[in-house]
Design a protein around this motif. Structure first.
Motif, PDB file in Angstrom:
ATOM      1  N   GLU A   1      -1.961  19.231  10.268  1.00 14.21           N
ATOM      2  CA  GLU A   1      -2.680  17.817  10.226  1.00 14.21           C
ATOM      3  C   GLU A   1      -3.494  17.708   8.761  1.00 14.21           C
ATOM      4  OE1 GLU A   1      -6.131  17.460  12.642  1.00 14.21           O
ATOM      5  OE2 GLU A   1      -4.966  15.456  13.537  1.00 14.21           O
ATOM      6  N   GLN A   2      -3.362  16.550   8.040  1.00 16.74           N
ATOM      7  CA  GLN A   2      -3.944  16.558   6.921  1.00 16.74           C
ATOM      8  C   GLN A   2      -4.918  15.407   6.787  1.00 16.74           C
ATOM      9  OE1 GLN A   2      -1.819  17.004   3.036  1.00 16.74           O
ATOM     10  NE2 GLN A   2      -1.943  14.728   2.872  1.00 16.74           N
ATOM     11  N   ILE A   3      -6.117  15.132   6.564  1.00  9.38           N
ATOM     12  CA  ILE A   3      -7.229  14.255   6.660  1.00  9.38           C
ATOM     13  C   ILE A   3      -7.485  14.234   4.952  1.00  9.38           C
ATOM     14  CG2 ILE A   3      -9.303  13.263   7.508  1.00  9.38           C
ATOM     15  CD1 ILE A   3      -9.158  15.347   9.694  1.00  9.38           C
ATOM     16  N   ILE A   4      -7.161  12.670   4.805  1.00  3.23           N
ATOM     17  CA  ILE A   4      -7.458  12.349   2.952  1.00  3.23           C
ATOM     18  C   ILE A   4      -8.279  11.086   3.242  1.00  3.23           C
ATOM     19  CG2 ILE A   4      -5.294  13.594   2.204  1.00  3.23           C
ATOM     20  CD1 ILE A   4      -3.933  10.893   2.221  1.00  3.23           C
ATOM     21  N   ASP A   5      -8.775  10.728   1.977  1.00  2.00           N
ATOM     22  CA  ASP A   5      -9.476   9.551   1.811  1.00  2.00           C
ATOM     23  C   ASP A   5      -8.270   8.316   1.531  1.00  2.00           C
ATOM     24  OD1 ASP A   5     -11.975  10.480   1.977  1.00  2.00           O
ATOM     25  OD2 ASP A   5     -12.092  10.822  -0.248  1.00  2.00           O
ATOM     26  N   ARG A   6      -8.726   7.246   2.322  1.00  4.29           N
ATOM     27  CA  ARG A   6      -8.124   5.988   2.009  1.00  4.29           C
ATOM     28  C   ARG A   6      -7.751   5.977   0.473  1.00  4.29           C
ATOM     29  NH1 ARG A   6      -8.222   0.897   5.817  1.00  4.29           N
ATOM     30  NH2 ARG A   6      -7.371  -0.872   3.931  1.00  4.29           N
ATOM     31  N   VAL A   7      -6.951   5.367  -0.088  1.00  8.01           N
ATOM     32  CA  VAL A   7      -6.756   4.993  -1.404  1.00  8.01           C
ATOM     33  C   VAL A   7      -6.726   3.460  -1.713  1.00  8.01           C
ATOM     34  CG1 VAL A   7      -5.428   7.195  -2.126  1.00  8.01           C
ATOM     35  CG2 VAL A   7      -4.202   5.041  -1.676  1.00  8.01           C
ATOM     36  N   ASP A   8      -6.459   2.861  -0.765  1.00  6.09           N
ATOM     37  CA  ASP A   8      -6.477   1.073  -0.795  1.00  6.09           C
ATOM     38  C   ASP A   8      -7.892   0.626  -0.311  1.00  6.09           C
ATOM     39  OD1 ASP A   8      -3.689   0.971  -1.428  1.00  6.09           O
ATOM     40  OD2 ASP A   8      -3.372   1.594   0.701  1.00  6.09           O
ATOM     41  N   PRO A   9      -8.045  -0.571  -1.011  1.00  2.00           N
ATOM     42  CA  PRO A   9      -9.398  -1.249  -0.532  1.00  2.00           C
ATOM     43  C   PRO A   9      -9.277  -1.565   0.755  1.00  2.00           C
ATOM     44  CG  PRO A   9      -8.583  -2.400  -2.319  1.00  2.00           C
ATOM     45  CD  PRO A   9      -7.324  -1.364  -2.115  1.00  2.00           C
ATOM     46  N   VAL A  10     -10.444  -2.015   1.739  1.00  2.00           N
ATOM     47  CA  VAL A  10     -10.314  -2.211   3.148  1.00  2.00           C
ATOM     48  C   VAL A  10     -10.323  -3.976   2.946  1.00  2.00           C
ATOM     49  CG1 VAL A  10     -11.607  -2.675   5.162  1.00  2.00           C
ATOM     50  CG2 VAL A  10     -11.575  -0.570   3.807  1.00  2.00           C
ATOM     51  N   LEU A  11     -11.372  -4.510   2.205  1.00  2.00           N
ATOM     52  CA  LEU A  11     -11.453  -5.961   1.791  1.00  2.00           C
ATOM     53  C   LEU A  11     -10.769  -6.257   0.693  1.00  2.00           C
ATOM     54  CD1 LEU A  11     -12.466  -8.930   2.648  1.00  2.00           C
ATOM     55  CD2 LEU A  11     -14.687  -8.281   1.510  1.00  2.00           C
ATOM     56  N   TRP A  12      -9.812  -7.033   0.441  1.00  2.00           N
ATOM     57  CA  TRP A  12      -9.037  -7.248  -0.744  1.00  2.00           C
ATOM     58  C   TRP A  12      -9.492  -8.411  -1.564  1.00  2.00           C
ATOM     59  CZ3 TRP A  12      -4.767  -4.114  -2.391  1.00  2.00           C
ATOM     60  CH2 TRP A  12      -4.426  -3.113  -1.502  1.00  2.00           C
ATOM     61  N   SER A  13     -10.388  -9.009  -1.028  1.00  2.00           N
ATOM     62  CA  SER A  13     -10.909 -10.164  -1.817  1.00  2.00           C
ATOM     63  C   SER A  13     -12.433  -9.967  -2.197  1.00  2.00           C
ATOM     64  CB  SER A  13     -10.722 -11.501  -1.032  1.00  2.00           C
ATOM     65  OG  SER A  13      -9.439 -11.822  -1.023  1.00  2.00           O
ATOM     66  N   THR A  14     -12.738 -10.859  -3.258  1.00  2.00           N
ATOM     67  CA  THR A  14     -14.093 -10.830  -3.525  1.00  2.00           C
ATOM     68  C   THR A  14     -14.619 -12.225  -2.953  1.00  2.00           C
ATOM     69  OG1 THR A  14     -13.631  -9.924  -5.810  1.00  2.00           O
ATOM     70  CG2 THR A  14     -15.926 -11.069  -5.435  1.00  2.00           C
ATOM     71  N   TRP A  15     -15.708 -11.778  -2.284  1.00  2.00           N
ATOM     72  CA  TRP A  15     -16.571 -12.809  -1.396  1.00  2.00           C
ATOM     73  C   TRP A  15     -16.718 -13.975  -2.358  1.00  2.00           C
ATOM     74  CZ3 TRP A  15     -20.776 -15.729  -1.078  1.00  2.00           C
ATOM     75  CH2 TRP A  15     -20.832 -16.695   0.466  1.00  2.00           C
TER      76      TRP A  15
ATOM     77  N   GLY B   1      -5.518 -17.794   7.744  1.00  2.00           N
ATOM     78  CA  GLY B   1      -6.665 -18.103   6.737  1.00  2.00           C
ATOM     79  C   GLY B   1      -7.656 -17.006   6.449  1.00  2.00           C
ATOM     80  N   VAL B   2      -7.936 -16.465   7.553  1.00  2.00           N
ATOM     81  CA  VAL B   2      -8.879 -15.184   7.321  1.00  2.00           C
ATOM     82  C   VAL B   2      -8.008 -14.006   6.811  1.00  2.00           C
ATOM     83  CG1 VAL B   2     -10.577 -13.737   8.731  1.00  2.00           C
ATOM     84  CG2 VAL B   2     -10.709 -16.270   9.055  1.00  2.00           C
ATOM     85  N   ALA B   3      -7.148 -13.983   7.463  1.00  2.00           N
ATOM     86  CA  ALA B   3      -5.995 -12.735   7.183  1.00  2.00           C
ATOM     87  C   ALA B   3      -6.002 -12.763   5.570  1.00  2.00           C
ATOM     88  CB  ALA B   3      -4.951 -12.622   8.116  1.00  2.00           C
ATOM     89  N   GLN B   4      -5.451 -14.025   5.043  1.00  2.00           N
ATOM     90  CA  GLN B   4      -5.227 -14.164   3.647  1.00  2.00           C
ATOM     91  C   GLN B   4      -6.498 -13.559   3.029  1.00  2.00           C
ATOM     92  OE1 GLN B   4      -4.423 -18.322   2.767  1.00  2.00           O
ATOM     93  NE2 GLN B   4      -2.109 -17.972   2.790  1.00  2.00           N
ATOM     94  N   PHE B   5      -7.744 -14.116   3.426  1.00  2.00           N
ATOM     95  CA  PHE B   5      -8.802 -13.740   2.682  1.00  2.00           C
ATOM     96  C   PHE B   5      -9.012 -12.137   2.795  1.00  2.00           C
ATOM     97  CE2 PHE B   5     -13.457 -12.375   2.988  1.00  2.00           C
ATOM     98  CZ  PHE B   5     -13.865 -12.939   1.619  1.00  2.00           C
ATOM     99  N   LEU B   6      -8.881 -11.663   3.855  1.00  2.00           N
ATOM    100  CA  LEU B   6      -9.317 -10.144   4.042  1.00  2.00           C
ATOM    101  C   LEU B   6      -8.136  -9.189   3.355  1.00  2.00           C
ATOM    102  CD1 LEU B   6      -9.949  -9.903   7.960  1.00  2.00           C
ATOM    103  CD2 LEU B   6     -11.489  -9.917   5.934  1.00  2.00           C
ATOM    104  N   LEU B   7      -6.953  -9.778   3.200  1.00  2.00           N
ATOM    105  CA  LEU B   7      -6.031  -8.872   2.386  1.00  2.00           C
ATOM    106  C   LEU B   7      -5.596  -9.337   1.109  1.00  2.00           C
ATOM    107  CD1 LEU B   7      -3.288  -8.757   5.324  1.00  2.00           C
ATOM    108  CD2 LEU B   7      -5.170  -7.286   4.742  1.00  2.00           C
ATOM    109  N   GLY B   8      -6.150 -10.485   0.754  1.00  2.00           N
ATOM    110  CA  GLY B   8      -6.237 -11.093  -0.849  1.00  2.00           C
ATOM    111  C   GLY B   8      -4.866 -11.330  -1.260  1.00  2.00           C
ATOM    112  N   ASP B   9      -3.875 -12.172   0.035  1.00  2.00           N
ATOM    113  CA  ASP B   9      -2.641 -12.341  -0.516  1.00  2.00           C
ATOM    114  C   ASP B   9      -2.160 -13.187   0.471  1.00  2.00           C
ATOM    115  OD1 ASP B   9       0.087 -11.894  -1.524  1.00  2.00           O
ATOM    116  OD2 ASP B   9       0.216  -9.894  -0.949  1.00  2.00           O
ATOM    117  N   ASP B  10      -0.994 -13.640   0.318  1.00  2.00           N
ATOM    118  CA  ASP B  10      -0.395 -14.562   1.260  1.00  2.00           C
ATOM    119  C   ASP B  10      -0.011 -13.296   2.508  1.00  2.00           C
ATOM    120  OD1 ASP B  10      -0.535 -17.022   0.221  1.00  2.00           O
ATOM    121  OD2 ASP B  10       1.613 -17.013  -0.798  1.00  2.00           O
TER     122      ASP B  10
END
Lengths: 309, 309
Positions: free
Chosen positions: B22-36, B121-130
């Motif tokens: 098993e291998q535990i690593i840090d996430r490399v992606d953002p969680v929140l992809w937009s700037t509020w 709409g919220v998903a778009q904001f959280l993911l910063g994409d369509d």
């Protein structure tokens, strides 16, 4: 599998294990068998709450030192102090200890706990009689894989399979781990102790061998449980290690499974009134074995006081 | 059963399904992809909380009339509106509907819900994409016998078995029944979305057929889960019917079983960023079928506003 035709004792006020129906009746016994006075071991509010709800949760009955000492006694028992003892149930794969039956016979520390006035003395008051230990055990349920325990009234089984005549018994459970809403705490239906559900389904021989793993005989129908839950709601007995829970023998209870990493452990004692000693089973071919129900002459406990630490 | 040797894509930043570790690593992606900003569909506090905890619980996103209309749509679907449809999973014994897959294809009302700005709409904001719908379903878990769902990261499965490249997806779950701590609510480990557990155990062919009932492949070890739970704690997503829960694709979650009489039902939508469309599975012999993972060209949702009632 031989099915049993229940013997209907002339005086059986709580018939159960019917072949073809379920029967819901009112309890005929008191819940609280004493009148509260200032010499009672619990407060008036606590006594009234027990009478109304069918259980009582005490979060500060023991000092931190006492709780530590009891947890250590539990760890010693589970750590191999009772290897080869037939009262010890282990997990097939890991050999980990899951249950130690006849806890008061197997552990001086837990025998002392049972005789403590905070347990036996309160039980005497609640039952209005001298008391003895009907059953005692140490339970250890692991995290991740802890299984659910389905809704049931203990009295229904004790009456049907052990021959306990009347509702004059109380369980005391001392939490040895922290228990919150998520790691499968005891769930209780407050007020349900005032109704008695005579269950459908006759008792197979040696029913206890499967019922301790998964109870199917002596459980109410979904319809009855839905009505009880809607009438009474569902409460949980949660608290830190050291929390002491008394619950009446007929309070409907159960617990969900537990996928959290946090195990649940408790020491469990059933006190029965000496005047309510066991007879022949009311609805089973033969009594359950001694580790589940003490059948000898009831020997009244003389409650003791003082620190357990 | 044929075991698969995982293909290690050159760009696979989240390897999993290892044969022997098993291998535990840090996430490399953002969680929140937009700037509020002030035009965001959620408050700054909500955005920060989602980023920190990996989920967001909104208890008043819908009016009482809207919730009633959605519950009615759910009852219609479960009541036989989709008889014979292969997206509908029924209970073997009772024939009761347990799951309706491809919910947005099977129900105009729930398709409209998915496209609502409060979800898409919220998903778009959280993911910063369509965004498009990766998976959708209506879940109905009965009382009394509701089974547990063991701890897992959705992303681990979507990556290994569906070929989702990166952590840029979010689930939205709308509660259609009241959910409290006792009827098996969603449990989440806040902050766990920042760690990625590459799991031990190669993927059998057609793993999804068993994993939807009881997941064993793609689940972390008890040791890893204990460490995560001790570091992050465990929270529950509870609330009345109408509560809307967003949770990141990598937030560790699960649910306990449910012996209470109270069922759990929810409508469930996974939104994926259009830039994160599926490739070949990263660690499975073949992709899962279309009702579990949309593999066609992602069609961006244009969020709509207005009442659902």
């Amino acid at each position: 599998m031989t099915l049993h035709q229940p013997i209907r004792h002339e005086s059986d006020v709580y018939p159960t294990r019917f072949a073809d129906h379920e029967q819901i009746i009112d309890r005929v016994d008191p819940v609280l068998w004493s009148t509260w006075t200032e010499t009672a071991p619990i407060s008036r509010e606590q006594a009234e709450s027990y009478d109304k709800n069918g259980y009582l949760i005490l979060r500060d009955a023991f000092s931190a030192d006492e709780v530590r000492a009891l947890i250590q006694s539990s760890a010693d028992l589970r750590g191999g102090a009772l290897d080869g003892n037939e009262d010890v149930v282990t997990e097939p794969g890991s050999g980990e200890v899951r249950t130690v039956f006849r806890l008061v016979q197997n552990s001086p520390a837990f025998d002392r706990l049972a005789r403590d006035s905070r347990l036996a003395g309160v039980a005497q008051f609640l039952l209005g009689d001298d008391v003895y230990v009907h059953q005692s055990r140490l339970n250890y349920k692991p995290g991740f894989t802890g299984k659910e325990f389905y809704w049931h009234s203990d009295f229904e089984t004790w009456h049907a399979e052990d021959g306990m005549p009347r509702m004059r018994a109380v369980s005391a459970s001392l939490l040895l781990t922290d228990n919150d809403a998520l790691n499968g705490p005891l769930m209780l239906m407050p007020g349900s102790q005032r109704r008695y559900i005579g269950c459908q389904g006759e008792t197979p021989e040696n029913n206890y061998r499967s019922s301790l793993k998964k109870q199917t005989i002596g459980t109410p129908s979904q319809k009855a449980l839905r009505e009880l839950a809607e009438a009474h709601g569902i409460d949980t007995a949660t608290g830190p290690a050291g929390t002491l829970i008394f619950f009446d023998c007929n309070t409907m209870h159960g617990s969900n499974g537990n996928i959290t990493p946090f195990p649940r452990s408790n020491a469990f004692f059933v006190f029965n009134a000496v005047s309510n000693a066991l007879r022949e089973p009311y609805a089973a071919p033969a009594p359950r074995p001694a580790h589940l129900a003490h059948r000898g002459a009831p020997k009244a406990i003389a409650p003791v006081t003082g620190s357990l630490a």
